[in-house]
Design a protein around this motif. Structure first.
Motif, PDB file in Angstrom:
ATOM      1  N   ASP A 134      38.797  46.806  44.567  1.00 44.27           N
ATOM      2  CA  ASP A 134      38.705  46.378  43.177  1.00 44.27           C
ATOM      3  C   ASP A 134      39.958  46.778  42.404  1.00 44.27           C
ATOM      4  N   LEU A 135      40.222  46.036  41.338  1.00 43.23           N
ATOM      5  CA  LEU A 135      41.346  46.320  40.460  1.00 43.23           C
ATOM      6  C   LEU A 135      40.821  46.939  39.176  1.00 43.23           C
ATOM      7  N   PRO A 136      41.266  48.125  38.829  1.00 42.75           N
ATOM      8  CA  PRO A 136      40.729  48.785  37.625  1.00 42.75           C
ATOM      9  C   PRO A 136      41.089  48.065  36.336  1.00 42.75           C
ATOM     10  N   ASP A 137      42.163  47.255  36.345  1.00 44.04           N
ATOM     11  CA  ASP A 137      42.594  46.589  35.118  1.00 44.04           C
ATOM     12  C   ASP A 137      42.247  45.111  35.101  1.00 44.04           C
ATOM     13  N   ALA A 138      41.357  44.658  35.987  1.00 40.35           N
ATOM     14  CA  ALA A 138      41.038  43.231  36.066  1.00 40.35           C
ATOM     15  C   ALA A 138      39.956  42.861  35.060  1.00 40.35           C
ATOM     16  N   ASN A 139      40.243  41.840  34.234  1.00 43.88           N
ATOM     17  CA  ASN A 139      39.216  41.295  33.358  1.00 43.88           C
ATOM     18  C   ASN A 139      38.223  40.444  34.124  1.00 43.88           C
ATOM     19  N   ASN A 140      38.652  39.946  35.273  1.00 42.22           N
ATOM     20  CA  ASN A 140      37.792  39.126  36.113  1.00 42.22           C
ATOM     21  C   ASN A 140      37.396  39.928  37.351  1.00 42.22           C
ATOM     22  N   PRO A 141      36.132  40.276  37.507  1.00 46.88           N
ATOM     23  CA  PRO A 141      35.717  41.051  38.682  1.00 46.88           C
ATOM     24  C   PRO A 141      35.867  40.293  39.987  1.00 46.88           C
ATOM     25  N   ASN A 142      36.099  38.993  39.894  1.00 49.42           N
ATOM     26  CA  ASN A 142      36.278  38.189  41.094  1.00 49.42           C
ATOM     27  C   ASN A 142      37.711  38.228  41.617  1.00 49.42           C
ATOM     28  N   VAL A 143      38.601  38.944  40.960  1.00 46.84           N
ATOM     29  CA  VAL A 143      39.978  39.118  41.424  1.00 46.84           C
ATOM     30  C   VAL A 143      40.104  40.503  42.032  1.00 46.84           C
ATOM     31  N   LYS A 144      40.564  40.561  43.287  1.00 47.01           N
ATOM     32  CA  LYS A 144      40.650  41.821  44.008  1.00 47.01           C
ATOM     33  C   LYS A 144      41.989  41.910  44.743  1.00 47.01           C
ATOM     34  N   ARG A 145      42.401  43.110  45.032  1.00 47.02           N
ATOM     35  CA  ARG A 145      43.621  43.325  45.812  1.00 47.02           C
ATOM     36  C   ARG A 145      43.288  43.220  47.297  1.00 47.02           C
ATOM     37  N   LEU A 146      44.132  42.506  48.024  1.00 46.93           N
ATOM     38  CA  LEU A 146      43.918  42.347  49.454  1.00 46.93           C
ATOM     39  C   LEU A 146      44.646  43.456  50.215  1.00 46.93           C
ATOM     40  N   LYS A 147      43.904  44.174  51.035  1.00 46.99           N
ATOM     41  CA  LYS A 147      44.495  45.234  51.853  1.00 46.99           C
ATOM     42  C   LYS A 147      44.755  44.775  53.285  1.00 46.99           C
ATOM     43  N   GLY A 148      43.992  43.794  53.757  1.00 40.38           N
ATOM     44  CA  GLY A 148      44.172  43.315  55.122  1.00 40.38           C
ATOM     45  C   GLY A 148      43.121  42.282  55.466  1.00 40.38           C
ATOM     46  N   MET A 149      43.197  41.761  56.691  1.00 33.54           N
ATOM     47  CA  MET A 149      42.250  40.761  57.163  1.00 33.54           C
ATOM     48  C   MET A 149      41.831  41.098  58.585  1.00 33.54           C
ATOM     49  N   VAL A 150      40.591  40.759  58.915  1.00 38.58           N
ATOM     50  CA  VAL A 150      40.073  40.923  60.267  1.00 38.58           C
ATOM     51  C   VAL A 150      39.545  39.564  60.720  1.00 38.58           C
ATOM     52  N   GLU A 151      40.029  39.086  61.862  1.00 39.22           N
ATOM     53  CA  GLU A 151      39.639  37.761  62.336  1.00 39.22           C
ATOM     54  C   GLU A 151      38.349  37.842  63.145  1.00 39.22           C
ATOM     55  N   LYS A 152      37.307  37.155  62.660  1.00 41.04           N
ATOM     56  CA  LYS A 152      36.025  37.012  63.353  1.00 41.04           C
ATOM     57  C   LYS A 152      35.463  38.352  63.852  1.00 41.04           C
ATOM     58  N   PRO A 153      35.236  39.290  62.932  1.00 45.29           N
ATOM     59  CA  PRO A 153      34.711  40.599  63.362  1.00 45.29           C
ATOM     60  C   PRO A 153      33.222  40.536  63.677  1.00 45.29           C
ATOM     61  N   ALA A 154      32.762  41.480  64.453  1.00 45.15           N
ATOM     62  CA  ALA A 154      31.316  41.665  64.594  1.00 45.15           C
ATOM     63  C   ALA A 154      30.759  42.071  63.236  1.00 45.15           C
ATOM     64  N   PRO A 155      29.526  41.694  62.929  1.00 42.07           N
ATOM     65  CA  PRO A 155      28.965  41.999  61.603  1.00 42.07           C
ATOM     66  C   PRO A 155      29.094  43.468  61.215  1.00 42.07           C
ATOM     67  N   GLU A 156      28.900  44.368  62.169  1.00 38.03           N
ATOM     68  CA  GLU A 156      28.974  45.794  61.841  1.00 38.03           C
ATOM     69  C   GLU A 156      30.409  46.265  61.605  1.00 38.03           C
ATOM     70  N   ASP A 157      31.388  45.475  62.026  1.00 32.71           N
ATOM     71  CA  ASP A 157      32.789  45.855  61.846  1.00 32.71           C
ATOM     72  C   ASP A 157      33.463  45.139  60.681  1.00 32.71           C
ATOM     73  N   ALA A 158      32.753  44.236  60.032  1.00 32.65           N
ATOM     74  CA  ALA A 158      33.357  43.464  58.946  1.00 32.65           C
ATOM     75  C   ALA A 158      33.651  44.366  57.752  1.00 32.65           C
ATOM     76  N   PRO A 159      34.871  44.326  57.210  1.00 34.41           N
ATOM     77  CA  PRO A 159      35.210  45.188  56.075  1.00 34.41           C
ATOM     78  C   PRO A 159      34.580  44.746  54.763  1.00 34.41           C
ATOM     79  N   SER A 160      34.085  43.510  54.703  1.00 33.69           N
ATOM     80  CA  SER A 160      33.421  43.001  53.497  1.00 33.69           C
ATOM     81  C   SER A 160      32.633  41.763  53.894  1.00 33.69           C
ATOM     82  N   ASN A 161      32.030  41.126  52.904  1.00 35.99           N
ATOM     83  CA  ASN A 161      31.372  39.836  53.156  1.00 35.99           C
ATOM     84  C   ASN A 161      32.185  38.690  52.576  1.00 35.99           C
ATOM     85  N   LEU A 162      33.487  38.915  52.378  1.00 38.14           N
ATOM     86  CA  LEU A 162      34.370  37.920  51.782  1.00 38.14           C
ATOM     87  C   LEU A 162      35.224  37.273  52.862  1.00 38.14           C
ATOM     88  N   ALA A 163      35.102  35.951  52.988  1.00 42.81           N
ATOM     89  CA  ALA A 163      35.794  35.219  54.043  1.00 42.81           C
ATOM     90  C   ALA A 163      36.810  34.249  53.452  1.00 42.81           C
TER      91      ALA A 163
END
Length: 314
Positions: A198-227
């Motif tokens: 999350d961004l502490p200064d974001a007026n829109n909670p739907n805007v987030k900083r991207l730290k990385g991506m995981v391609e087709k992870p197992a559900p237990e390994d997924a870093p989020s539910n955002l695809a």
């Protein structure tokens, strides 16, 4: 079409700029694939021209780019795959025939695609991945273009408006901006999944900083539910990153690897979460859902189709 009340278009990223900036002047649509999941239909008809009701998917994507402010559409194709670009060329013989027969509504439909944008093709000589495809457009950009929009034609993102929010986010925060959708945990392993904060200064909670991506992870390994949802605004620095990443399997260059390199080097990369519908035109099941969704939303087909579906599902 499905609309959701908390769409990204309804919560501005910030409030101090009166006008929404347009997306980059050039929109890029990678369309060099063979469409193997739709064989045998795609032996002769490019997948991107398969109609969603009566409009090819590529035209719907072009409409989205035009409505967000793009002026030019570069379609990346493979050698011999000319039909996709030909859809955006005037057919004066057909237009004259329809005009003589008084088919005004059909004539308007036929004229729509050629009037949308300045469309040109870029040939990807070998199928070397999405990153390689995007890299092919660099030489076609003007010197003053500092970013491009990339729209994957397999993804229909509804309702419209997410590209404008992405452009507004880039205007404020710089760098590159990607679109994300929320996916249930039991389906997350079919997607590229974002690791965000999350961004502490974001007026829109739907805007987030991207730290990385995981391609087709197992559900237990997924870093989020955002695809990933097939919409990108990429800073021009992406081309330098694409030149420096290592090819993967089959010699392919992956766009996600280049984005990861930008993040590693401290370039700003953000995600806009779109609360709406994404249809996957890249497989027959998703294509059928899109066709039904679009048809139900139309006055000419919707009522009869809804009645038939109600009876059929009994």
């Amino acid at each position: 079409m499905t609309s959701v009340s908390n769409s990204t278009t309804e919560i501005p990223e910030y409030h101090d700029v009166p006008d929404t900036p347009p997306i980059p002047r050039t929109a890029v649509v990678p369309a060099a694939g063979l469409g193997t999941r739709f064989l045998p239909a795609t032996k002769t008809v490019p997948k991107e021209l398969l109609p969603v009701v009566d409009t090819p998917g590529i035209e719907l994507v072009a409409e989205e780019a035009k409505s967000a402010g793009a002026e030019r559409l570069l379609i990346i194709t493979s050698p011999g795959k000319d039909g996709v670009v030909a859809h955006f060329v005037e057919d004066l013989v057909l237009e004259n025939t329809l005009a003589k027969r008084g088919k005004a509504a059909m004539l308007a439909k036929v004229r729509k695609a050629p009037s949308l944008l300045d469309v040109a093709s870029v040939i990807q000589e070998k199928p070397l991945g999405l990153g390689h495809a995007v890299g092919c457009v660099e030489e076609y950009l003007d010197d003053d273009e500092d970013a491009i929009a990339v729209l994957l034609p397999d993804d229909l993102v509804l309702p419209g408006g997410v590209l404008e929010v992405m452009a507004r986010t880039r205007q404020r925060r710089g760098g590159s901006v990607l679109c994300a959708i929320e996916v249930p945990g039991d389906r997350i392993s079919a997607y590229g999944v974002f690791d965000v904060e999350d961004l502490p200064d974001a007026n829109n909670p739907n805007v987030k900083r991207l730290k990385g991506m995981v391609e087709k992870p197992a559900p237990e390994d997924a870093p989020s539910n955002l695809a990933a949802a097939g919409r990108y605004i990429l800073d021009r620095k992406i081309f330098d990153a694409l030149r420096r990443i290592k090819p993967g399997a089959g010699g392919e260059l992956q766009l996600t690897d280049a984005i990861a390199l930008l993040i590693e080097e401290g370039e700003p990369v953000h995600v806009v979460v779109h609360h709406g519908t994404r249809h996957d035109l890249g497989n027959p099941g998703g294509y059928l859902k899109a066709a039904v969704d679009f048809a139900l939303d139309r006055d000419d087909y919707g009522p009869d189709l809804r009645e038939w579906l109600t009876e059929r599902l009994k």
